[in-house]
Design an enzyme around this catalytic site. Structure first.
Site, PDB file in Angstrom:
ATOM      1  N   GLU A  28      -4.596   2.277  -4.092  1.00  0.00           N
ATOM      2  CA  GLU A  28      -3.251   2.362  -4.202  1.00  0.00           C
ATOM      3  C   GLU A  28      -2.559   0.928  -3.511  1.00  0.00           C
ATOM      4  O   GLU A  28      -1.494   0.789  -3.150  1.00  0.00           O
ATOM      5  CB  GLU A  28      -2.602   3.498  -3.373  1.00  0.00           C
ATOM      6  CG  GLU A  28      -2.966   3.639  -1.822  1.00  0.00           C
ATOM      7  CD  GLU A  28      -4.244   4.177  -1.705  1.00  0.00           C
ATOM      8  OE1 GLU A  28      -4.438   4.677  -0.672  1.00  0.00           O
ATOM      9  OE2 GLU A  28      -5.444   4.437  -2.571  1.00  0.00           O
TER      10      GLU A  28
ATOM     11  N   ASP B  31       0.821  -1.099  -0.283  1.00  0.00           N
ATOM     12  CA  ASP B  31       0.043   0.117   0.067  1.00  0.00           C
ATOM     13  C   ASP B  31       0.848   1.238   0.003  1.00  0.00           C
ATOM     14  O   ASP B  31       1.783   1.393   0.696  1.00  0.00           O
ATOM     15  CB  ASP B  31      -0.996  -0.098   1.328  1.00  0.00           C
ATOM     16  CG  ASP B  31      -2.086   1.038   1.183  1.00  0.00           C
ATOM     17  OD1 ASP B  31      -2.895   1.013   0.300  1.00  0.00           O
ATOM     18  OD2 ASP B  31      -1.662   2.239   1.791  1.00  0.00           O
TER      19      ASP B  31
END
Length: 783
Positions: free
Chosen positions: A698, A654
């Site tokens: 993301e 992430d």
């Protein structure tokens, strides 16, 4: 004479079946990849070191070329062209031509990947094998390539020359080419800090100023400083008035405007509403405009150029249909006549009307629906372009076709003219077509061949290869299920332009329509004699025919000649047999029609399967990054279960503070960052069994089957360090979970449990300060 390199002692020579030390002994005995024979008694040594050497008269001599060359060890292959000329292929896609008479060299950037083989062709060209493509190249080649390896990225909308410098406008912004580079060198670009939005157009005004349009503003650029000069949003293109340098027409996403200058003051106003698709200046203050809403206007400005005097709806006056207005675009030719095209026809504009034309024969080369632009060259020549080809016309000559397909990854956007070359902008690449080099010939020198014939059996479902040049007609038994013919035209250079048609005499005397399909299947052929023929239409429209293949399918025993004699004899005795013969004849016609229909259905089924496969691939990919998406994950996990995987490492990644990055630099920059990160992940994770997927936002997921925890941790740490060093100054948190079981994975729940553990480890990495790799504890894994 046989020369051998022994890496331990030097060169050896073969004398009467024994190896002896050679008189030729190099001081540098580095690995030699290849000896290239030059003129008699001369060899070029291509080695791993950077020592450029030849062997001449049993002595090793150093050689030096005029231009600086890449490292000798960076070349992967070579090919002898003539007595003292060779071409070398680099690991970076570069071709280098060496002339040992003049000691000169020329380099040519062909691709971005490894060139592994080069072979001369019968048409004096070169076949070049890279990692991903096979190229056919004529040399000297008129093409030069500037791609992502030179610093370019994203779609290149157009290019502009200002003060002898090349500017490229793209989705990523404005790139400028560094000065002082020879045309045969790899020319490099740098990204200017003019905008973080798409750059749409540049218009040089003088040696010190130019206009610049990004996605949302119009600027005056002076001394590399930009100043907003209008409140216009969504500017797209500038058209300089041919009558006044202080008047510029500007198209936007919403309307067409006149931008005028009085000293240092700029003023703009709307001259036509609706998003323009094209705008041309007929005369001073007299304009033709088409819009995306299928509108076609003539706009006349007043004498002071501050208001519209009259608007003439040309579509209404000429009663133009929706089909005629569809994709209607306007252009100026070298004589400033207005040309036009729509999805079906070329036109010339006269007396407020569009008259159909073949545009001096362009319709023979290009479908009007495929036309992208028409421009005037510096020599008053007319140029047209499609997505993959360029067409040039000089008065009194035929159109010349310039095929750019081998060098494109997408379609052509625009082209600009220099005295000695044309610059073509496309997806992440600028192509230069040199006008002083000989044009690549489209002459065809191939012939049609039948490359394979396969017998399809109804009995066992197996296929069998048949001779493609039989000495006598092929005789097949009644059990033959069908035949499959494959054929080709041996013109590799123009392979994509070849069209085929075929026919099977004995079944149908008609030729099939021309298509790019190079295979014909015939199923359930009835007994009889047949003749298969195929012909090809080459790039110049010439027809080439193959040798015909004759074959016979024998009838079943009760339809053999002796059986027919018996039936004929019996028919004399009974009228009923005559009726049966008539029914047999009707049945044969029905079978032939049925076979034709089956062939059509078979072709349509294949086309549908290809379309479904393409759609399935699109559904399984993330539209932004091109990685696998969540939908693909289920099928991938099922494959792990089928492969009986026992060992599994999972990385959950992430981006740290990604929302803050988006808020600071904009969502476009955020998307570009995710795209770039996805591509870098593929360079670290490239095993055939591995999966790299976008898990959401993301967040990225990596599954490494049959990978131990230590190896997975090292991979994760390399990825984290790479991101931390990146110029965007973002960091990455990674969670790692590992499964090592004595039993194969039984269900998808087992894999999702490990994914959940990796996600928890990612959470621990975030909570512990981010920018780190956390491995989930073995205790929890065992639990």
């Amino acid at each position: 004479q046989v020369l051998l390199q022994d890496r331990t002692v030097g060169f050896k020579i073969l004398v009467q079946d024994d190896w002896h030390d050679s008189l030729i002994q190099p001081q540098d005995n580095s690995l030699i990849y290849e000896f290239e024979a030059l003129e008699p008694q001369k060899l070029f040594i291509r080695s791993m070191s950077n020592n450029w050497r030849i062997i001449e008269n049993n002595a090793i001599k150093a050689v030096n070329f005029e231009a600086q060359l890449p490292e000798l060890g960076s070349f992967a292959t070579s090919e002898r062209l003539s007595e003292n000329q060779i071409v070398m292929g680099g690991k970076n896609g570069m071709l280098t031509f060496l002339d040992f008479d003049s000691m000169t060299s020329k380099s040519f950037k062909l691709s971005n990947d490894w060139i592994s083989a080069i072979r001369k062709t019968t048409d004096n060209g070169l076949l070049i094998l890279s990692n991903f493509k096979i190229y056919h190249l004529s040399w000297p080649s008129p093409w030069r390539i500037q791609d992502s390896s030179t610093g370019l990225s994203s779609d290149i909308f157009n290019v502009t020359i200002w003060n002898d410098q090349l500017y490229a406008l793209s989705r990523a912004g404005v790139f400028v080419e560094k000065n002082g580079q020879a045309i045969d060198e790899i020319q490099h670009f740098k990204l200017l800090k003019w905008t973080n939005q798409e750059a749409w157009d540049l218009l040089p005004l003088n040696a010190e100023e130019m206009l610049f349009a990004d996605s949302h503003h119009t600027f005056l650029v002076k001394n590399n400083m930009k100043t907003a000069i209008t409140d216009v949003i969504y500017p797209r293109k500038f058209i300089q008035s041919r009558y006044d340098s202080n008047r510029i027409y500007m198209t936007t996403e919403l309307d067409a405007r006149l931008l005028s200058r009085n000293g240092d003051v700029w003023h703009d106003w709307v001259i036509a509403k609706g998003k323009p698709t094209s705008l041309v200046e007929l005369s001073e203050g007299n304009l033709l405009i088409t819009t995306i809403n299928d509108e076609f206007y003539r706009v006349i400005l007043n004498d002071t150029f501050d208001a519209v005097e009259k608007v003439i709806d040309l579509a209404a006056i000429n009663n133009m249909s929706a089909l005629e207005l569809d994709n209607l675009l306007l252009y100026l030719d070298p004589q400033n006549k207005v040309l036009a095209s729509n999805s079906q026809q070329f036109y010339v504009f006269k007396n407020n009307q569009l008259e159909a034309t073949d545009l001096m024969g362009l319709s023979d080369y290009l479908n009007p629906a495929d036309l992208i632009s028409v421009k005037t060259g510096p020599d008053k020549s007319l140029w047209a372009s499609s997505a993959t080809q360029i067409f040039r016309h000089l008065e009194g000559t035929e159109w010349q076709t310039i095929d750019a397909r081998p060098y494109l990854q997408g379609g052509i956007y625009d082209m600009v003219f220099l005295p000695d070359q044309i610059k073509v902008s496309a997806n992440s690449v600028i192509l230069s077509y040199l006008l002083d080099q000989p044009a690549e010939s489209t002459e065809s020198n191939g012939h049609v061949i039948i490359s394979s014939i396969q017998l399809l059996s109804d009995q066992d479902g197996q296929s069998k290869n048949l001779p493609i040049q039989p000495e006598r007609p092929i005789v097949l038994g009644p059990e033959a299920g069908g035949l499959a013919f494959q054929f080709t035209f041996t013109d590799f250079k123009n392979l994509n332009s070849t069209q085929y048609q075929y026919r099977l005499q004995g079944q149908n005397m008609l030729w099939s329509p021309y298509s790019g399909n190079s295979q014909a299947n015939f199923l359930n052929l009835s007994a009889g004699s047949y003749l298969f023929e195929v012909r090809a239409k080459d790039v110049n429209g010439q027809i080439h025919s193959s040798s015909a293949v004759a074959f016979t399918i024998e009838p079943v025993w009760f339809l053999s000649i002796w059986a027919k004699i018996a039936w004929l004899f019996l028919s004399v005795l009974t009228a009923l047999f005559a009726l049966k013969l008539f029914l047999k004849w009707r049945e044969k016609i029905h079978i032939e029609q049925k076979n034709e229909l089956r062939t059509i259905i078979n072709d349509k089924t294949k086309a549908l399967k290809l379309a479904n496969d393409a759609l399935q691939d699109l559904a399984h990919k993330d539209s932004l990054t091109g990685l696998a998406n969540r939908l693909f994950l289920d099928s991938y996990i099922n494959q792990l279960i089928d492969d009986k995987v026992r060992t599994l490492s999972i990385l959950m990644m992430d981006m740290d503070y990604f929302k803050q990055y988006n808020d600071t630099f904009g969502h476009l920059a955020g998307d570009q960052l995710l795209e770039k990160f996805a591509q870098s992940l593929l360079s670290f994770i490239n095993g055939e069994e591995d999966l790299v997927a976008r898990y959401g936002g993301e967040e990225f997921l990596v599954i490494l089957p049959n990978t131990q925890q230590d190896s997975a941790f090292l991979t994760a740490e390399k990825i984290r360090q790479y991101v931390a060093k990146h110029k965007e100054q973002v960091t990455l948190s990674i969670g790692l979970a590992f499964l090592d079981s004595q039993q194969p994975i039984q269900s998808s729940k087992d894999v999702f449990a490990i994914i959940d553990l990796a996600d928890k480890a990612l959470y621990e990495a975030k909570r512990a300060g981010r920018n780190q790799v956390v491995v989930h504890s073995r205790k929890l894994l065992c639990h």
